[in-house]
Scaffold this motif. Sequence first.
Motif, short mmCIF file in Angstrom:
data_model
loop_
_atom_site.label_atom_id
_atom_site.label_comp_id
_atom_site.label_asym_id
_atom_site.label_seq_id
_atom_site.Cartn_x
_atom_site.Cartn_y
_atom_site.Cartn_z
N SER A 49 -29.64 34.35 -48.81
CA SER A 49 -30.80 33.67 -49.39
C SER A 49 -30.57 33.45 -50.87
N VAL A 50 -30.78 32.22 -51.32
CA VAL A 50 -30.51 31.83 -52.71
C VAL A 50 -31.67 30.99 -53.23
N ARG A 51 -32.09 31.27 -54.45
CA ARG A 51 -33.14 30.45 -55.08
C ARG A 51 -32.57 29.06 -55.40
N PRO A 52 -33.33 27.99 -55.13
CA PRO A 52 -32.84 26.63 -55.38
C PRO A 52 -32.47 26.36 -56.84
N GLU A 53 -33.09 27.06 -57.79
CA GLU A 53 -32.77 26.80 -59.20
C GLU A 53 -31.46 27.46 -59.66
N ARG A 54 -30.86 28.29 -58.83
CA ARG A 54 -29.60 28.94 -59.20
C ARG A 54 -28.46 27.93 -59.20
N TYR A 55 -27.55 28.14 -60.12
CA TYR A 55 -26.36 27.28 -60.23
C TYR A 55 -25.58 27.27 -58.91
N SER A 56 -25.45 28.42 -58.29
CA SER A 56 -24.68 28.52 -57.04
C SER A 56 -25.31 27.74 -55.90
N HIS A 57 -26.62 27.57 -55.92
CA HIS A 57 -27.30 26.82 -54.85
C HIS A 57 -26.72 25.42 -54.74
N GLN A 58 -26.55 24.76 -55.87
CA GLN A 58 -25.97 23.42 -55.91
C GLN A 58 -24.55 23.43 -55.37
N LEU A 59 -23.76 24.44 -55.77
CA LEU A 59 -22.37 24.54 -55.31
C LEU A 59 -22.31 24.74 -53.80
N LEU A 60 -23.20 25.55 -53.27
CA LEU A 60 -23.24 25.78 -51.82
C LEU A 60 -23.58 24.50 -51.08
N CYS A 61 -24.56 23.77 -51.58
CA CYS A 61 -24.95 22.50 -50.93
C CYS A 61 -23.83 21.47 -50.98
N GLU A 62 -23.12 21.41 -52.10
CA GLU A 62 -22.04 20.43 -52.26
C GLU A 62 -20.82 20.77 -51.39
N SER A 63 -20.42 22.04 -51.37
CA SER A 63 -19.18 22.41 -50.68
C SER A 63 -19.38 22.74 -49.21
N GLY A 64 -20.56 23.25 -48.86
CA GLY A 64 -20.81 23.63 -47.47
C GLY A 64 -20.08 24.89 -47.04
N GLN A 65 -19.66 25.68 -48.01
CA GLN A 65 -18.91 26.90 -47.68
C GLN A 65 -19.05 27.95 -48.78
N PHE A 66 -18.73 29.19 -48.43
CA PHE A 66 -18.73 30.29 -49.39
C PHE A 66 -17.99 31.46 -48.78
N ALA A 67 -17.75 32.48 -49.58
CA ALA A 67 -17.16 33.72 -49.07
C ALA A 67 -18.05 34.88 -49.48
#
Length: 195
Positions: A49-67
């Motif tokens: 769970s990530v707040r939409p205003e977080r910098y990482s939220h944008q990165l997650l939406c753009e890349s579609g992946q994380f570790a």
Amino acid sequence: MSKQSWKGSTLLNPEPPVLVSCGGLDKPNLITIGWTGTICTQPSMVSISVRPERYSHQLLCESGQFAINLPTEKLVRAIDWCGVKSGREVDKFAACGLHAAPGSVLTDCPVLEESPVNLECRITQRIPLGSHDLFLAEVVACDVDESLLDEKGKLCLDKANLIVYSHGEYLALGKKLGSFGYSVRKKKPAKRKKQ
């Protein structure tokens, strides 16, 4: 036992304070996430769970992946620091002396080299919930440090010195209290002494 009734809150504790790595290898980012969990076995899936205003939220939406990088005692300072600083202003990997490496399957997704276990995740769904968005993701690979394996290849996570977060404090995991199924396992009969 006497109890008080409080209004509903996020009091589910303890939780794993994982370091989630995201973005590309050219500009990787780390975010500390406490709200994460396993949600499915087949296929293997997790959530964060990530707040939409977080910098990482944008990165997650753009890349579609994380570790998801499991937290250890050695990483506790970085876990705290990455949870209060923003990747918009600072390179968290460099500031914490940490290293990003390509995933074994998601080769353009950064994993944290210093974490003994990395779960490479491909996002399948984003669900807006209110203050946070829930990201559901399939775990496409698990990268495990060989030092955590015994001579038979069994994973021994107790060797990793994992930590938890509980109500504002980071805690080392303590003593073993049992193992899965111990409450229903039949006891072996006591050996008789030879006469």
